[in-house]
Scaffold this active site. Structure first.
Site, PDB file in Angstrom:
ATOM      1  N   LYS A   1       0.862  -1.183   0.000  1.00 50.23           N
ATOM      2  CA  LYS A   1       0.000   0.000   0.000  1.00 50.23           C
ATOM      3  C   LYS A   1       0.903   1.240   0.000  1.00 50.23           C
ATOM      4  O   LYS A   1       1.899   1.275   0.727  1.00 50.23           O
ATOM      5  CB  LYS A   1      -0.832  -0.018   1.279  1.00 50.23           C
ATOM      6  CG  LYS A   1      -2.254   0.399   1.108  1.00 50.23           C
ATOM      7  CD  LYS A   1      -3.034   0.102   2.377  1.00 50.23           C
ATOM      8  CE  LYS A   1      -4.504   0.257   2.141  1.00 50.23           C
ATOM      9  NZ  LYS A   1      -5.310  -0.292   3.224  1.00 50.23           N
TER      10      LYS A   1
ATOM     11  N   ARG B   1     -25.316  -3.879   7.391  1.00 51.52           N
ATOM     12  CA  ARG B   1     -24.826  -5.243   7.204  1.00 51.52           C
ATOM     13  C   ARG B   1     -25.338  -6.210   8.275  1.00 51.52           C
ATOM     14  O   ARG B   1     -25.477  -7.395   8.043  1.00 51.52           O
ATOM     15  CB  ARG B   1     -23.296  -5.242   7.266  1.00 51.52           C
ATOM     16  CG  ARG B   1     -22.612  -5.041   5.956  1.00 51.52           C
ATOM     17  CD  ARG B   1     -22.817  -6.272   5.086  1.00 51.52           C
ATOM     18  NE  ARG B   1     -22.492  -6.004   3.709  1.00 51.52           N
ATOM     19  CZ  ARG B   1     -21.275  -6.057   3.208  1.00 51.52           C
ATOM     20  NH1 ARG B   1     -20.268  -6.363   3.965  1.00 51.52           N
ATOM     21  NH2 ARG B   1     -21.088  -5.814   1.936  1.00 51.52           N
TER      22      ARG B   1
ATOM     23  N   GLU C   1     -19.039  -7.063  10.285  1.00 45.62           N
ATOM     24  CA  GLU C   1     -20.015  -6.397  11.139  1.00 45.62           C
ATOM     25  C   GLU C   1     -21.024  -7.395  11.705  1.00 45.62           C
ATOM     26  O   GLU C   1     -21.500  -7.241  12.840  1.00 45.62           O
ATOM     27  CB  GLU C   1     -20.747  -5.298  10.357  1.00 45.62           C
ATOM     28  CG  GLU C   1     -19.894  -4.071  10.047  1.00 45.62           C
ATOM     29  CD  GLU C   1     -18.954  -4.228   8.849  1.00 45.62           C
ATOM     30  OE1 GLU C   1     -19.009  -5.293   8.186  1.00 45.62           O
ATOM     31  OE2 GLU C   1     -18.166  -3.305   8.575  1.00 45.62           O
TER      32      GLU C   1
HETATM   33  C1  LIG Z   1     -18.817  -3.591   5.104  1.00 43.09           C
HETATM   34  C2  LIG Z   1     -17.680  -2.607   5.170  1.00 43.09           C
HETATM   35  N1  LIG Z   1     -17.088  -2.354   6.351  1.00 43.09           N
HETATM   36  C3  LIG Z   1     -16.080  -1.463   6.418  1.00 43.09           C
HETATM   37  C4  LIG Z   1     -15.640  -0.816   5.300  1.00 43.09           C
HETATM   38  C5  LIG Z   1     -14.558   0.254   5.408  1.00 43.09           C
HETATM   39  N2  LIG Z   1     -13.372  -0.088   4.635  1.00 43.09           N
HETATM   40  C6  LIG Z   1     -13.113   0.454   3.438  1.00 43.09           C
HETATM   41  S1  LIG Z   1     -11.728  -0.102   2.753  1.00 43.09           S
HETATM   42  C7  LIG Z   1     -11.407  -1.075   4.085  1.00 43.09           C
HETATM   43  C8  LIG Z   1     -10.181  -1.914   4.114  1.00 43.09           C
HETATM   44  C9  LIG Z   1     -10.118  -2.802   2.922  1.00 43.09           C
HETATM   45  O1  LIG Z   1      -8.954  -3.564   2.987  1.00 43.09           O
HETATM   46  P1  LIG Z   1      -8.539  -4.413   1.729  1.00 43.09           P
HETATM   47  O2  LIG Z   1      -9.719  -5.125   1.195  1.00 43.09           O
HETATM   48  O3  LIG Z   1      -7.379  -5.241   2.123  1.00 43.09           O
HETATM   49  O4  LIG Z   1      -8.121  -3.339   0.666  1.00 43.09           O
HETATM   50  P2  LIG Z   1      -6.844  -2.364   0.684  1.00 43.09           P
HETATM   51  O5  LIG Z   1      -7.317  -1.039   1.165  1.00 43.09           O
HETATM   52  O6  LIG Z   1      -5.816  -2.946   1.584  1.00 43.09           O
HETATM   53  O7  LIG Z   1      -6.410  -2.310  -0.729  1.00 43.09           O
HETATM   54  C10 LIG Z   1     -12.407  -0.954   5.045  1.00 43.09           C
HETATM   55  C11 LIG Z   1     -12.427  -1.649   6.347  1.00 43.09           C
HETATM   56  C12 LIG Z   1     -16.297  -1.110   4.092  1.00 43.09           C
HETATM   57  N3  LIG Z   1     -15.979  -0.500   2.942  1.00 43.09           N
HETATM   58  N4  LIG Z   1     -17.291  -2.006   4.052  1.00 43.09           N
END
Ligand SMILES: Cc1ncc(C[n+]2csc(CCOP(=O)(O)OP(=O)(O)O)c2C)c(N)n1
Length: 629
Positions: free
Chosen positions: A282, A396, A368
Site C-alpha cells: 500500500k 450489514r 459487522e
Molecule cells: C462492510 C464494510 N465495512 C467497512 C468498510 C470500510 N473499509 C473500506 S476499505 C477497508 C479496508 C479494505 O482492505 P482491503 O480489502 O485489504 O483493501 P486495501 O485497502 O488494503 O487495498 C475498510 C475496512 C467497508 N468499505 N465495508
C-alpha cells in the site's frame, strides 16, 4: 511529463507499450495520483499499491467484455485512468468523478456499492449469467483485498465458486493491510503463503527446465511437486484454497507488471475457478505513505501537503474525538466495558481505549455481522460491549441486531459514527438508514446527541442499559458549538421556548441531534416574521418520548427534522405517536428522501434537501399556512 498516460484513452492502448514504457506509465500514474488526490482527498495508499496490478489486468483481460469487479472499489482510481477518465479535478466533489467505480461514469464499472467483501459474490453471479447465455469466451475477474477477504460474504462466494467450474479469476490483492494491519487466522494463512515464495520458484524452475523432455520432465516435476507439498506441509498449514477446490497461483510480486501479467494469463487460460495471490505494498512509491506504518495513507483529506502526506490545516475536534476521549474514561470507570471494531479501530475512535486496555478490545475484521453476534455473546458472558461502526455499515448486521441482540435482550451498545449525510464518499457512505431500520427492533433504544456534551452524556446513559441493545449515533466531521438546553422536560431538552403562553405556541420543531442548530436558526427566522416556535431535542428518539406528544398538543403544528431517511425514521415514529394519542396536528417530517445522494459537501447536500435553517423555516411557514410543501 510528456504524457504516456495521456496517450492511454482506453485499455487496448496498453497493448502497444513496451516493458520500459509500462514502467514509465506506472511512474506517471503514481505522480498523477499523488498530485491530484492530495488536493481533492481520497484513497491514496490503496491506489498507489495497485498501479502495476491494474495495468496488468487491463492488458490481459478485455474490459468490458471481460468483467472486472473491484471489491469496495476504493482502489479503482488507476482503473479509471486507464478507461478514459483522467479528469480528477473534482474527484469526489460535485459534478466530478466518484471516489468509487460508478456505473453512470463508464461501461467498465460494474459494481459501485463500496461495502466490502461482495466482489466475489457479484463475480459468481456474472459468471453464471455468462454461462447460461452462452457467452463462454468471457472471463470474470474479482479483485479482493486481504482485508475484504475477512468478511463473511467473501467466504460464501468462495464456497459457491469452488463448488463449480466457472472461469472466475479471483485476484487476492494482499498488502497485509485492511484499513490497518489485517487480523485473524486468514491473515496468518496469507502470511504463511507469502513466505512460501521460495518453493514456488523451485517448482517453476523444475517446470521450465525439465519439461523439455516431457515424460522424464513430467515425472520429475511430479516428484518436485510432491517434495514441495511435503516441505510446505511441514512448515505451514497448506492448501486452504486448494482444499476448497480452487487452483492457486502465487504468491506473485504485485509490483512486477510482467510477473503479474504472466500469472493472470495462466489464470485466464485455466478456464475454471482460480486464485491469483498478488503481493503488493500500500502506498508503493510514495514515502509519506510507506512511513505511515498503520494506515499507509489509506485515505487522505482534501488539501493534504504532497511533500509530507499531512493536512495543510488541522481540523477541529471531531465527533469521533469526543467519543474516543469518553471511552477512555469509561474504560476506567467500568471494567466490564469492552470495545469491538470491524477493522476500523482509529476511524471509529476506539484506539485510545485499545491502547489503555489492550485486553478489552476486539478487532473482528470487516465482519459487522460477527461483531454484533459476538457482542451478544460477550453480554451473555457478563460484559458490556460497545460496538463502534460507521452508520452505513450497520446495515450489514440488521438481523444480528434484531435477533441475536434484541430478541435476547442483550445489553450491547452500538455507536454509529459517520451517521447522516457524510459527503465525498457518496451514495454508499451516507449513514441515512439506521434510524429507519432500527425503528422496527423491539426494545432497542436510540440516542442522537446534538453536541459534544451530549455525546458524552448519552454514551454513558446507553451503557447503563443492560436489558436491551442501545444505539448512539453521531455525524462525520467537526462537532459544532455546544447548545445548552433551557430546561429538560421528562427527558426532552427544550432548546427554545415559543414566546407565547404554554398552549398557544405556533410551531413545535423536534430536532434529532445535530440538526438542532438548523432548527434554532429556523426558529429565529420565523420569529422575525411573528411566528413563534418551540425547539426541542428528544435526546433519546426511540422509543418516542410521551412528553413530545404533550408538547405537540400545546402547539398548532409540528415539524420534525432528522439527518436520516424520511421513511420510517424519527419523524415518522413521532407522527404515528401523535396519531395514536389523537393529537392531530399538521405535521411535516423533514429528512432525506428515499433516493441515493451523490457525492458532494455535507452542508451543500443538507441545504439542497431543506435540512438547513432556511429549509426548516420554509417548511414551518408553509405548514402553518395550511399548504402542502
Ligand atoms: C462492510 C464494510 N465495512 C467497512 C468498510 C470500510 N473499509 C473500506 S476499505 C477497508 C479496508 C479494505 O482492505 P482491503 O480489502 O485489504 O483493501 P486495501 O485497502 O488494503 O487495498 C475498510 C475496512 C467497508 N468499505 N465495508
Amino acid at each position: 511529463m510528456a504524457g504516456l498516460l495521456e496517450s492511454v484513452r482506453q485499455p487496448r492502448d496498453l497493448d502497444r507499450l513496451s516493458r520500459a514504457e509500462l514502467d514509465k506509465l506506472a511512474a506517471e500514474i503514481r505522480e498523477f495520483l499523488i498530485e491530484n488526490v492530495s488536493r481533492t482527498g481520497g484513497h491514496l495508499g490503496p491506489n498507489l499499491g495497485v498501479v502495476e496490478l491494474t495495468i496488468a489486468l487491463h492488458r490481459v483481460f478485455d474490459s468490458p467484455r471481460d468483467a472486472l469487479v473491484w471489491d469496495v472499489g476504493h482502489q479503482a482510481y488507476v482503473h479509471k485512468l486507464l478507461t478514459g477518465r483522467q479528469d480528477f479535478e473534482k474527484l469526489r466533489g460535485a459534478g466530478g468523478l466518484s471516489g468509487y467505480p460508478s456505473r453512470a461514469e463508464s461501461e467498465h464499472d460494474i459494481v459501485e456499492n463500496s461495502h466490502a467483501s461482495t466482489a466475489l459474490n457479484y463475480a459468481d453471479g456474472i459468471a453464471k449469467a455468462y454461462r447460461l447465455r452462452g457467452l463462454t469466451d468471457r472471463r470474470v475477474v474479482g479483485v479482493i483485498g486481504d482485508g475484504a477477504l475477512t468478511g463473511g460474504m467473501a467466504w460464501e462466494a468462495l464456497n459457491n465458486i469452488a463448488g463449480g467450474d466457472l472461469p472466475v479469476v479471483i485476484v487476492v490483492n494482499d498488502n497485509e493491510r485492511s484499513y490497518a494491519p489485517t487480523i485473524g487466522g486468514l491473515a496468518n494463512h496469507l502470511g504463511t503463503l507469502r513466505t512460501t515464495q521460495g518453493y514456488e520458484r523451485f517448482l517453476d524452475w523444475g517446470k521450465t527446465t525439465l519439461a523439455r523432455t516431457p515424460y522424464v520432465g513430467g515425472a520429475i516435476y511430479e516428484t518436485l511437486h510432491g517434495m514441495k507439498k511435503g516441505l510446505k506441509d511441514i512448515v505451514a498449514p497448506q492448501g486452504m484454497f486448494e482444499d476448497l477446490g480452487l487452483k492457486y497461483i502465487g504468491p506473485i510480486d504485485g509490483h512486477d507488471v510482467e510477473a503479474v501479467e504472466s500469472a493472470l494469463r495462466r489464470a485466464k487460460a485455466f478456464g475454471g475457478p482460480v486464485i491469483v495471490h498478488v503481493i503488493t505494498r500500500k502506498g508503493e512509491g510514495y514515502e509519506p505513505a510507506r512511513a505511515d506504518v498503520v494506515h499507509q495513507l489509506h485515505q487522505v483529506n482534501p488539501q493534504t501537503n504532497p511533500e509530507t502526506g499531512l493536512p495543510f490545516q488541522v481540523k477541529g475536534t471531531s465527533w469521533t474525538d469526543v467519543f474516543a476521549e469518553e471511552m477512555l474514561k469509561i474504560g476506567n470507570d467500568r471494567p466490564d466495558v469492552v470495545g469491538i471494531t470491524a477493522a476500523m479501530l482509529i476511524p471509529v475512535g476506539l484506539h485510545k481505549f485499545a491502547q489503555q486496555y489492550p485486553d478489552r478490545i476486539y478487532d473482528v475484521g470487516i465482519a459487522e455481522q460477527h461483531a454484533a453476534t459476538c457482542a451478544a455473546g460477550l453480554a451473555f458472558g457478563g460484559l458490556h460491549p460497545v460496538v463502534a461502526v460507521y452508520a452505513t455499515f450497520l446495515n450489514r448486521c440488521f438481523d444480528q441486531v434484531l435477533m441475536d441482540c434484541a430478541l435476547h435482550k442483550s445489553g450491547v451498545t452500538f455507536v454509529l459514527d459517520r451517521a447522516g449525510i457524510t459527503g465525498p464518499d457518496g451514495a454508499s457512505h451516507h449513514g441515512v438508514w439506521d434510524l429507519s431500520i432500527l425503528q422496527v427492533v423491539p426494545g432497542l433504544r436510540i440516542a442522537v446527541p446534538r453536541d459534544a456534551a451530549q455525546v458524552r452524556a448519552l454514551v454513558r446513559e446507553a451503557i447503563e442499559v443492560e436489558d436491551a441493545p442501545t444505539v448512539v449515533r453521531f455525524s462525520k466531521g467537526s462537532v459544532g458549538p455546544e447548545i445548552e438546553a433551557l430546561e429538560r422536560v421528562d427527558g426532552v431538552d427544550v432548546l427554545r421556548r415559543a414566546a407565547k403562553p404554554m398552549g398557544e405556541g405556533d410551531l413545535l420543531i423536534v430536532a434529532a441531534g445535530p440538526l438542532a442548530a438548523a432548527a434554532l436558526e429556523a426558529a429565529e427566522e420565523l420569529a422575525a416574521e411573528g411566528v413563534e416556535a418551540t425547539v426541542v431535542d428528544p435526546r433519546w428518539v426511540k422509543p418516542v418520548n410521551p412528553a413530545l406528544v404533550e408538547l405537540a398538543r400545546a402547539h398548532r403544528a409540528v415539524v420534525t427534522v432528522e439527518d436520516n431517511g424520511r421513511t420510517g425514521g424519527v419523524g415518522a415514529a413521532i407522527s404515528q405517536a401523535l396519531q395514536d394519542a389523537g393529537v392531530l396536528r399538521p405535521t411535516r417530517v423533514l429528512g432525506v428522501p428515499a433516493e441515493f445522494q451523490a457525492h458532494d459537501e455535507r452542508p451543500v447536500i443538507l441545504a439542497r434537501l431543506g435540512l438547513d435553517g432556511q429549509g426548516v423555516a420554509a417548511a414551518g411557514r408553509t405548514l402553518l399556512r395550511g399548504a402542502v410543501v
